[in-house]
Design a protein around this motif. Structure first.
Motif, PDB file in Angstrom:
ATOM      1  N   LYS A 251      10.245 -58.004 -61.125  1.00 11.65           N
ATOM      2  CA  LYS A 251      10.072 -56.858 -62.017  1.00 11.65           C
ATOM      3  C   LYS A 251       9.204 -55.769 -61.376  1.00 11.65           C
ATOM      4  CE  LYS A 251      10.536 -59.450 -66.351  1.00 11.65           C
ATOM      5  NZ  LYS A 251       9.857 -59.831 -67.614  1.00 11.65           N
ATOM      6  N   VAL A 252       9.381 -54.534 -61.857  1.00  6.13           N
ATOM      7  CA  VAL A 252       8.517 -53.420 -61.481  1.00  6.13           C
ATOM      8  C   VAL A 252       7.358 -53.390 -62.471  1.00  6.13           C
ATOM      9  CG1 VAL A 252       8.344 -50.921 -61.237  1.00  6.13           C
ATOM     10  CG2 VAL A 252      10.423 -52.100 -60.498  1.00  6.13           C
ATOM     11  N   LEU A 253       6.162 -53.697 -61.981  1.00  8.71           N
ATOM     12  CA  LEU A 253       4.991 -53.728 -62.855  1.00  8.71           C
ATOM     13  C   LEU A 253       4.261 -52.391 -62.886  1.00  8.71           C
ATOM     14  CD1 LEU A 253       3.447 -57.170 -61.786  1.00  8.71           C
ATOM     15  CD2 LEU A 253       5.098 -56.706 -63.608  1.00  8.71           C
ATOM     16  N   SER A 254       4.487 -51.570 -61.859  1.00  6.53           N
ATOM     17  CA  SER A 254       3.766 -50.306 -61.764  1.00  6.53           C
ATOM     18  C   SER A 254       4.568 -49.284 -60.978  1.00  6.53           C
ATOM     19  CB  SER A 254       2.416 -50.528 -61.068  1.00  6.53           C
ATOM     20  OG  SER A 254       1.766 -49.296 -60.807  1.00  6.53           O
ATOM     21  N   LYS A 255       4.425 -48.032 -61.379  1.00 12.44           N
ATOM     22  CA  LYS A 255       4.934 -46.902 -60.594  1.00 12.44           C
ATOM     23  C   LYS A 255       3.806 -45.892 -60.374  1.00 12.44           C
ATOM     24  CE  LYS A 255       9.703 -47.238 -62.320  1.00 12.44           C
ATOM     25  NZ  LYS A 255      10.806 -46.524 -63.037  1.00 12.44           N
ATOM     26  N   ASP A 256       2.609 -46.421 -60.219  1.00 13.33           N
ATOM     27  CA  ASP A 256       1.413 -45.598 -60.112  1.00 13.33           C
ATOM     28  C   ASP A 256       1.468 -44.719 -58.860  1.00 13.33           C
ATOM     29  OD1 ASP A 256      -1.095 -44.497 -60.013  1.00 13.33           O
ATOM     30  OD2 ASP A 256      -2.193 -46.393 -60.154  1.00 13.33           O
ATOM     31  N   MET A 257       1.626 -43.418 -59.069  1.00 14.63           N
ATOM     32  CA  MET A 257       1.766 -42.480 -57.951  1.00 14.63           C
ATOM     33  C   MET A 257       0.453 -42.278 -57.183  1.00 14.63           C
ATOM     34  SD  MET A 257       4.975 -41.544 -57.888  1.00 14.63           S
ATOM     35  CE  MET A 257       5.108 -39.942 -57.102  1.00 14.63           C
TER      36      MET A 257
END
Length: 321
Positions: A251-257
């Motif tokens: 899973k994608v847990l974060s997309k923190d830029m």
């Protein structure tokens, strides 16, 4: 060498690197080694650098090359035992593998993680079926959990560009819109742990890589702290490996830029080189400014894929004699 799936298959890294630089000086030095030998490259997934570089490497050694796109032009393959094959899959891998093997001398396999079952992915179910049933030497062109040809090319690149004997190398997670496998970061960690480098891994919590790849590497959850004094920054996204959060595997847990590698991140390094295996999502993984800087090694790194593949195929051909 009969199989190539991880760093240990290659043996002594200093010897392998010396061989790589010998080949880089003369790509055709061993062009008669593969005469009348055929390399079959089997792709279950898309490829650009791996496809081109491995074909070029095989031809450097005088081999004939057959490329099979399993999902384009071949029968759909069943991979599970005990399945009643009444669906859209016409052929079982257990028959397909020995048939493929009868037409070649060495087999390369590219098959990504499915993210459906962690155990299936981490036991390398498809790659190991080729090893078990083909009767031929088999090498990984990226499997569910590893990409050793890429990691070998990365090591060659670091050896070429390092400015001190034991550089600090940082593997950093970076955001991405899709769930990506852990194959590249796993192999990069696998190889850096065996190389003479100061190796650090940085990522958000929940993205811990499998301990068999991390081994003794330092893990730092503060990205900027990890970057301090670094000589090489290797950016790569990966989905949750499921080590600390088994239910979140894939899973994608974060997309923190904030984890995107930009000029501010690179400013705290020791004028570090930037590395990425490509393809790269610009301004998510890395900003235009960083990837286009003179310190970006993404193109030389990709070019070294030909060299890593040539060394591996050379050693496999020598094993046939």
């Amino acid at each position: 060498m009969r199989y190539f799936t991880n760093v240990h298959d290659l043996g002594d890294l200093k010897s392998a690197l010396a061989e790589a630089f010998e080949i880089k000086k003369d790509r055709y030095k061993y062009e008669t080694l593969g005469k009348h030998k055929t390399c079959l490259l089997i792709f279950f997934n898309n490829s650009l650098r791996t496809r081109l570089s491995t074909q070029k490497a095989a031809r450097n050694l005088g081999m004939d090359v057959i490329v099979l796109d399993v999902n384009q032009g071949a029968w759909k393959l069943e991979t599970e035992r005990g399945v009643i094959m009444d669906g859209d899959k016409s052929e079982h891998l257990l028959e397909a593998i020995p048939v493929m093997a009868s037409y070649c001398d060495i087999i390369g396999v590219r098959s990504f993680a499915h993210f459906e079952n962690r155990e299936d992915d981490y036991t390398e179910k498809i790659l190991n079926q080729f090893i078990k049933y083909s009767g031929k030497p088999v090498f990984s062109m990226e499997a569910a959990t590893g990409h050793p040809l890429q990691a070998f090319a990365d090591l060659i690149t670091i050896e070429e560009y390092k400015k001190k004997d034991r550089p600090k190398v940082v593997l950093t997670w970076a955001p991405h819109p899709r769930a990506l496998p852990q194959a590249v970061p796993n192999s990069f960690a696998d190889w850096m742990n065996e190389a003479d480098v100061d190796f650090v891994i940085t990522h958000p919590e929940g993205y811990e890589l499998d301990p068999k790849f991390v081994r003794g590497a330092k893990v730092e959850y503060n990205q900027m702290k990890a970057f301090e004094g670094a000589d090489f920054i290797y950016a790569k996204n990966w989905a949750c490996p499921g080590v600390t959060r088994p239910a979140d595997y894939g899973k994608v847990l974060s997309k923190d830029m904030n984890w995107t590698v930009d000029a501010a991140h690179m400013a705290v390094t020791n004028d570090a080189f930037f590395m990425h295996c490509l393809p790269v999502r610009r301004n998510m993984i890395v900003t235009d400014e960083v990837i286009e800087a003179p310190t970006s090694l993404v193109i030389p790194e990709a070019a070294n894929r030909e060299i890593s593949a040539t060394v591996v195929l050379k050693r496999m051909l020598e094993g046939l004699e």
